[in-house]
Write a protein that holds these residues in place. Structure first.
Motif, PDB file in Angstrom:
ATOM      1  N   CYS A 165      17.329 -71.739 -19.345  1.00 20.01           N
ATOM      2  CA  CYS A 165      17.334 -70.742 -18.269  1.00 20.01           C
ATOM      3  C   CYS A 165      16.524 -69.513 -18.628  1.00 20.01           C
ATOM      4  O   CYS A 165      16.460 -69.101 -19.783  1.00 20.01           O
ATOM      5  CB  CYS A 165      18.759 -70.330 -17.941  1.00 20.01           C
ATOM      6  N   MET A 195      16.642 -63.134 -10.334  1.00 20.37           N
ATOM      7  CA  MET A 195      16.715 -64.578 -10.179  1.00 20.37           C
ATOM      8  C   MET A 195      16.893 -65.223 -11.556  1.00 20.37           C
ATOM      9  O   MET A 195      16.288 -64.799 -12.534  1.00 20.37           O
ATOM     10  CB  MET A 195      15.438 -65.107  -9.518  1.00 20.37           C
ATOM     11  N   THR A 196      17.736 -66.268 -11.582  1.00 14.83           N
ATOM     12  CA  THR A 196      17.873 -67.119 -12.756  1.00 14.83           C
ATOM     13  C   THR A 196      17.346 -68.494 -12.384  1.00 14.83           C
ATOM     14  O   THR A 196      17.699 -69.030 -11.331  1.00 14.83           O
ATOM     15  CB  THR A 196      19.340 -67.238 -13.202  1.00 14.83           C
ATOM     16  N   VAL A 205      20.218 -62.933  -6.602  1.00 17.16           N
ATOM     17  CA  VAL A 205      21.120 -61.878  -6.135  1.00 17.16           C
ATOM     18  C   VAL A 205      20.376 -60.548  -6.110  1.00 17.16           C
ATOM     19  O   VAL A 205      19.402 -60.355  -6.831  1.00 17.16           O
ATOM     20  CB  VAL A 205      22.374 -61.750  -7.028  1.00 17.16           C
ATOM     21  N   CYS A 229      18.848 -71.225  -9.934  1.00 18.21           N
ATOM     22  CA  CYS A 229      20.283 -71.238 -10.229  1.00 18.21           C
ATOM     23  C   CYS A 229      21.015 -70.099  -9.531  1.00 18.21           C
ATOM     24  O   CYS A 229      22.171 -70.256  -9.137  1.00 18.21           O
ATOM     25  CB  CYS A 229      20.515 -71.149 -11.732  1.00 18.21           C
ATOM     26  N   SER A 230      20.344 -68.954  -9.400  1.00 19.08           N
ATOM     27  CA  SER A 230      20.947 -67.838  -8.676  1.00 19.08           C
ATOM     28  C   SER A 230      19.854 -66.884  -8.223  1.00 19.08           C
ATOM     29  O   SER A 230      18.785 -66.798  -8.831  1.00 19.08           O
ATOM     30  CB  SER A 230      21.971 -67.094  -9.533  1.00 19.08           C
TER      31      SER A 230
END
Length: 97
Positions: A56, A47-48, A35, A32-33
């Motif tokens: 999640c 990280m997600t 960064v 999902c992400s």
């Protein structure tokens, strides 16, 4: 953007006495992400991920993640920015200053 067939994260409850609680899941996840910062001699990524039920999980990226189909990663170089870490006695970790 992408997917994993194995995810390994260092969980967010780390402190001076428990610095590395690491969890690995052997199942498929959607990324999902992702960064963070990359620098000379350092990498600090969060990280997600979401499982098949949409639940999640997130944490620090560590060795052991395995891409399932793809991982599309965009890097941006910031020429005029400098990130430096210094040891923080309150947390026991090198923190951005």
């Amino acid at each position: 953007v992408g997917s994993l067939q194995r995810a390994t994260l260092r969980l967010a409850n780390a402190d001076r006495d428990n610095p590395n609680q690491i969890k690995t899941w052997d199942q498929r996840f959607e990324i999902c992400s992702l960064v963070g910062t990359l620098g000379r001699g350092s990498c600090h990524l969060h990280m997600t991920i979401a499982d098949a039920d949409g639940q999640c999980f997130g944490g620090h990226v560590v060795d052991g993640n395995l891409v399932f189909t793809t991982a599309e990663i965009v890097l941006v170089q910031l020429h005029d920015w400098v990130f430096e870490r210094q040891y923080d006695s309150a947390t026991g970790f090198p923190e951005l200053h």
